[in-house]
Design an enzyme around this catalytic site. Structure first.
Site, mmCIF file in Angstrom:
data_model
loop_
_atom_site.group_PDB
_atom_site.id
_atom_site.type_symbol
_atom_site.label_atom_id
_atom_site.label_comp_id
_atom_site.label_asym_id
_atom_site.label_seq_id
_atom_site.Cartn_x
_atom_site.Cartn_y
_atom_site.Cartn_z
ATOM 1 N N CYS A 125 0.836 -1.207 0.000
ATOM 2 C CA CYS A 125 0.000 0.000 0.000
ATOM 3 C C CYS A 125 0.876 1.264 0.000
ATOM 4 O O CYS A 125 1.706 1.447 0.898
ATOM 5 C CB CYS A 125 -0.875 -0.027 1.247
ATOM 6 N N CYS B 72 -0.819 3.748 -6.450
ATOM 7 C CA CYS B 72 -1.823 3.181 -5.542
ATOM 8 C C CYS B 72 -2.109 1.765 -6.038
ATOM 9 O O CYS B 72 -2.321 1.567 -7.249
ATOM 10 C CB CYS B 72 -3.084 4.046 -5.604
HETATM 11 N N1 DGL Z 1 -3.944 0.679 -1.272
HETATM 12 C C1 DGL Z 1 -3.859 2.106 -1.151
HETATM 13 C C2 DGL Z 1 -2.600 2.637 -1.788
HETATM 14 O O1 DGL Z 1 -1.831 1.917 -2.438
HETATM 15 C C3 DGL Z 1 -5.027 2.858 -1.682
HETATM 16 C C4 DGL Z 1 -6.365 2.541 -1.128
HETATM 17 C C5 DGL Z 1 -6.680 3.203 0.186
HETATM 18 O O2 DGL Z 1 -6.935 4.414 0.226
HETATM 19 O O3 DGL Z 1 -6.668 2.450 1.153
HETATM 20 O O4 DGL Z 1 -2.343 3.825 -1.658
#
Ligand code: DGL
Length: 273
Positions: free
Chosen positions: A78, A192
């Protein structure tokens, strides 16, 4: 002689489903290791939360992967969690509690890949939080003074991806990408994990004029390289080729997406911590 035994797994953590694309790609390139995926589906999205909340959620998730699943190496897939928590986790949490274990993020490897490919005018789409943090700008400056980041927050994309909003995607994405493309980019980072799902649409919309950098393509070779450079970690890792998926809320939508990505027999188990 080291007290560490060879029985450790690789953990991959994301706020939700998106990191599963990264995990799947990692496993495709490095199938011999044992993986535990953790999606914090109960608390997704992280993108609009405070720094303190994201740090706490990330620390709890890593602790769970360390203590319950015996992971010695955890990749924070993430971006939002990498931006917020990685530094503190590495400097304080690991040093004080788990000095033998390692946590890796995705931001530096992504920027290294971009510059290795010769990128200098680099667009970035990501959550509000990731863009506001300016971490991509800070990290690229340490790699090369020649490259520039053009960030664009794209807060509507995660809800659209999470809620089957495909029919609105071209319009929303087109709007987000237009001002970026006008900057004369040579590359565009999908900053993301969720955006991996729409990488083909992004490539279409940018008419293949910019190099679209997607973390499911970047992370596997970077992990391979890391393990080659760190035999002391590589030798600890168990090699049964297993892949387990856990989530803090195993809801129907997550399960459906897990099976779409990993096959009809894929299971997701409840993570409790
Ligand atoms: N998985 C998150 C990222 O890579 C984005 C989703 C979220 O806001 O949790 O930034």
């Amino acid at each position: 002689m080291s007290a560490v035994t060879r029985s450790k797994k690789i953990g991959i953590f994301d706020s939700g489903l998106g990191g599963l694309y990264v995990a799947r790609a990692v496993r495709q390139m490095l199938p011999e290791y044992d993986y535990v995926y953790l999606g914090d589906t109960l608390n997704v999205p992280y993108g609009g939360r405070s720094m303190n909340a994201i740090y706490k959620l990330s620390e709890a998730a890593i602790k769970y992967l360390f203590d319950v699943h015996d992971c010695d190496l955890v990749i924070i897939a993430c971006n939002t969690a990498s931006v917020t928590a990685l530094n503190k986790l590495q400097r304080e949490f690991l040093t004080q509690n788990y000095p033998d274990r390692r946590i890796l993020g995705v931001i530096v490897p992504t920027l290294e890949s971009a510059t290795e490919l010769g990128a200098t005018q680099i667009g970035l789409i990501a959550t509000e939080y990731t863009i506001r943090s300016k971490i991509y700008e800070e990290e690229i400056a340490k790699i090369t003074p020649k490259a520039q980041i053009f960030g664009q927050p794209t807060p509507l994309l995660v809800p659209l991806i999470e809620n089957q909003g495909a029919k609105y995607m071209d319009m929303v994405l087109g709007d987000y990408l237009e001002p970026l493309i006008e900057q004369g980019l040579d590359s565009l980072i999908l900053g993301c994990t969720h955006y991996i799902e729409i990488k083909d649409i992004v490539r279409e919309l940018t008419r293949h004029r910019v190099r679209v950098l997607s973390q499911d393509e970047i992370t596997p070779p970077k992990l391979k390289d890391y393990l080659q450079r760190h035999p002391e970690m590589e030798e600890r890792l168990i090699k049964n080729g297993t892949f387990e998926i856990f989530a803090t809320d195993v809801n129907q939508s997550f399960l459906k997406n897990v099976q779409k990505l990993m096959g009809d027999n894929a299971k997701a188990e409840q993570a409790s911590y």
